[in-house]
Write an enzyme that holds these catalytic residues in place. Structure first.
Site, PDB file in Angstrom:
ATOM      1  N   TYR A 170     -14.534  -1.370  -2.235  1.00 34.37           N
ATOM      2  CA  TYR A 170     -15.721  -1.767  -3.010  1.00 34.37           C
ATOM      3  C   TYR A 170     -16.444  -0.514  -3.530  1.00 34.37           C
ATOM      4  CZ  TYR A 170     -19.081  -5.329  -4.417  1.00 34.37           C
ATOM      5  OH  TYR A 170     -19.866  -6.189  -5.148  1.00 34.37           O
ATOM      6  N   LYS A 192     -24.773  -2.141  -5.043  1.00 29.20           N
ATOM      7  CA  LYS A 192     -25.331  -3.368  -4.444  1.00 29.20           C
ATOM      8  C   LYS A 192     -26.459  -3.025  -3.468  1.00 29.20           C
ATOM      9  CE  LYS A 192     -22.881  -6.495  -6.567  1.00 29.20           C
ATOM     10  NZ  LYS A 192     -23.479  -7.080  -7.783  1.00 29.20           N
TER      11      LYS A 192
HETATM   12  N1  LIG Z   1     -16.768 -12.662  -7.586  1.00 31.27           N
HETATM   13  C1  LIG Z   1     -17.115 -12.233  -6.385  1.00 31.27           C
HETATM   14  O1  LIG Z   1     -16.329 -12.247  -5.440  1.00 31.27           O
HETATM   15  C2  LIG Z   1     -18.530 -11.741  -6.158  1.00 31.27           C
HETATM   16  C3  LIG Z   1     -19.025 -11.674  -4.847  1.00 31.27           C
HETATM   17  C4  LIG Z   1     -20.329 -11.216  -4.637  1.00 31.27           C
HETATM   18  C5  LIG Z   1     -21.103 -10.838  -5.726  1.00 31.27           C
HETATM   19  N2  LIG Z   1     -20.601 -10.919  -6.994  1.00 31.27           N
HETATM   20  C6  LIG Z   1     -21.456 -10.520  -8.112  1.00 31.27           C
HETATM   21  O2  LIG Z   1     -21.659 -11.617  -8.956  1.00 31.27           O
HETATM   22  C7  LIG Z   1     -22.061 -11.129 -10.245  1.00 31.27           C
HETATM   23  C8  LIG Z   1     -21.266 -11.840 -11.322  1.00 31.27           C
HETATM   24  O3  LIG Z   1     -19.912 -11.459 -11.248  1.00 31.27           O
HETATM   25  P1  LIG Z   1     -18.701 -12.495 -11.372  1.00 31.27           P
HETATM   26  O4  LIG Z   1     -17.864 -12.295 -10.164  1.00 31.27           O
HETATM   27  O5  LIG Z   1     -19.193 -13.831 -11.724  1.00 31.27           O
HETATM   28  O6  LIG Z   1     -17.829 -11.864 -12.566  1.00 31.27           O
HETATM   29  P2  LIG Z   1     -17.970 -12.008 -14.162  1.00 31.27           P
HETATM   30  O7  LIG Z   1     -17.059 -10.971 -14.725  1.00 31.27           O
HETATM   31  O8  LIG Z   1     -17.737 -13.398 -14.568  1.00 31.27           O
HETATM   32  O9  LIG Z   1     -19.488 -11.623 -14.454  1.00 31.27           O
HETATM   33  C9  LIG Z   1     -19.942 -10.305 -14.635  1.00 31.27           C
HETATM   34  C10 LIG Z   1     -20.825 -10.327 -15.856  1.00 31.27           C
HETATM   35  O10 LIG Z   1     -21.458  -9.049 -16.074  1.00 31.27           O
HETATM   36  C11 LIG Z   1     -21.602  -8.942 -17.481  1.00 31.27           C
HETATM   37  N3  LIG Z   1     -21.898  -7.559 -17.908  1.00 31.27           N
HETATM   38  C12 LIG Z   1     -21.199  -6.429 -17.620  1.00 31.27           C
HETATM   39  N4  LIG Z   1     -21.769  -5.377 -18.265  1.00 31.27           N
HETATM   40  C13 LIG Z   1     -22.848  -5.864 -18.949  1.00 31.27           C
HETATM   41  C14 LIG Z   1     -23.818  -5.279 -19.806  1.00 31.27           C
HETATM   42  N5  LIG Z   1     -23.817  -3.969 -20.104  1.00 31.27           N
HETATM   43  N6  LIG Z   1     -24.770  -6.085 -20.345  1.00 31.27           N
HETATM   44  C15 LIG Z   1     -24.789  -7.404 -20.087  1.00 31.27           C
HETATM   45  N7  LIG Z   1     -23.894  -8.019 -19.279  1.00 31.27           N
HETATM   46  C16 LIG Z   1     -22.929  -7.251 -18.720  1.00 31.27           C
HETATM   47  C17 LIG Z   1     -20.257  -9.433 -18.013  1.00 31.27           C
HETATM   48  O11 LIG Z   1     -20.333  -9.731 -19.390  1.00 31.27           O
HETATM   49  C18 LIG Z   1     -20.054 -10.668 -17.145  1.00 31.27           C
HETATM   50  O12 LIG Z   1     -20.626 -11.795 -17.774  1.00 31.27           O
HETATM   51  C19 LIG Z   1     -21.853  -9.614 -10.202  1.00 31.27           C
HETATM   52  O13 LIG Z   1     -23.083  -8.989  -9.915  1.00 31.27           O
HETATM   53  C20 LIG Z   1     -20.901  -9.461  -9.023  1.00 31.27           C
HETATM   54  O14 LIG Z   1     -20.972  -8.169  -8.439  1.00 31.27           O
HETATM   55  C21 LIG Z   1     -19.330 -11.364  -7.227  1.00 31.27           C
END
Ligand SMILES: NC(=O)c1ccc[n+]([C@@H]2O[C@H](COP(=O)([O-])OP(=O)(O)OC[C@H]3O[C@@H](n4cnc5c(N)ncnc54)[C@H](O)[C@@H]3O)[C@@H](O)[C@H]2O)c1
Length: 273
Positions: free
Chosen positions: A164, A171
């Site tokens: 990570y 985070k």
């Molecule tokens: N998927 C997992 O296992 C998981 C677990 C815990 C936390 N998260 C967190 O959840 C959140 C969403 O991620 P996800 O897993 O749904 O993936 P995802 O790729 O669907 O979403 C990430 C989003 O960030 C946006 N983004 C990136 N750079 C950007 C910028 N400069 N301006 C505006 N938007 C921007 C992307 O367009 C995308 O919509 C993130 O913060 C991720 O770290 C994910």
């Protein structure tokens, strides 16, 4: 009567149908909420507007509930200001704001954390942590009394999760941004929380090895599995609703109990036996 009847808000971070933001937004809209969405701006030479279309393909099924889909790159103050100005014009006040955004380059994620590049560190921090402060500050005048803000975090900000790497540091910063924002906005009645999700397959998570992590959660978590999009969606909607009034500056884990383990538990038994 839906939990979000008469409520309006902003959903930042839908990239496709696997996005956590989409899981949360769908529930909110099914419960009567009206949402304004962002998409990453399309390149000037992309006539097909691929980023925009990926979001509108989803929101088209919710004509009544999806108020608008507009470009917003959180690295650009002008984008943030224009997006919030449009939100004010279209929605008036907002009752909820979801921040579900993170980014780090693959190059930096694949390095040892100590080898993270200076530029890569700044970029990841700006998009993944600072952006929460930037959007919440830009929205401060349109929050309704008792509005709720939610960001998405991961356990790798609290403990070492190999792989990570720099995103874990982001985070940890995001968790702290969330708490300080909760303090600043508390007197206005606005709550700010974080949902710490277990691994889910999404566009962003493939870069940090979510697929392998799901197996680990299956072996270690009290529930013997990871979580589903729907489970994360429901708790996200709860934290953005008035059902969670009284909760702020909190990190709520939706991870099948993984964070409570002090040893690898049943995995250790398997290794012994
Ligand atoms: N998927 C997992 O296992 C998981 C677990 C815990 C936390 N998260 C967190 O959840 C959140 C969403 O991620 P996800 O897993 O749904 O993936 P995802 O790729 O669907 O979403 C990430 C989003 O960030 C946006 N983004 C990136 N750079 C950007 C910028 N400069 N301006 C505006 N938007 C921007 C992307 O367009 C995308 O919509 C993130 O913060 C991720 O770290 C994910």
């Amino acid at each position: 009567m839906g939990m979000f009847d008469g409520k309006k808000g902003l959903i930042l971070g839908v990239a496709n149908d696997r996005s956590i933001a989409w899981a949360i937004a769908q529930l909110i809209m099914k419960e009567g909420g009206v949402c304004g969405f962002n998409h990453l701006p399309d390149k000037a030479d992309d006539d097909r507007q691929r980023n925009r279309r990926r979001v509108t393909q989803l929101t088209d099924a919710y004509k009544e509930q999806a108020a608008f889909v507009l470009p917003l790159d959180v690295q650009k103050d002008d984008d943030i200001a224009a997006f919030m100005a449009h939100a004010k014009e279209s929605l008036g006040q907002i009752d909820f704001l979801l921040h579900s955004i993170a980014f780090a380059t693959l190059d930096d994620l694949r390095k040892e954390t100590i080898a993270t590049s200076r530029e890569g560190f700044k970029l990841a921090m700006e998009i993944s942590a600072y952006s929460l402060l930037a959007v919440v500050n830009a929205a401060r005048d349109i929050f309704s009394p008792q509005a709720a803000v939610l960001t998405l975090t991961y356990y790798g900000g609290e403990r070492i999760v190999p792989g990570y790497n720099v995103m874990g540091i982001c985070k940890a910063a995001l968790d702290s941004c969330m708490k300080y924002a909760a303090f600043d906005l508390g007197p206005r009645g606005v709550r700010v929380n974080a949902l710490s999700a277990g691994p889910l397959k999404t566009l962003a998570s493939t870069a940090v090895g979510a697929k392998d992590m799901e197996g680990l959660y299956a072996a270690v978590a009290p529930m013997g599995r990871s979580v589903t999009h729907d489970e994360v969606g429901r708790v996200g909607a709860f934290l953005l609703s008035s059902m969670s009034d009284g909760i702020t500056a909190e990190i709520l884990h939706v991870d099948a109990g993984y964070n409570a383990m002090g040893t690898p538990g049943r995995l250790l038994d398997r290794l012994k036996g």
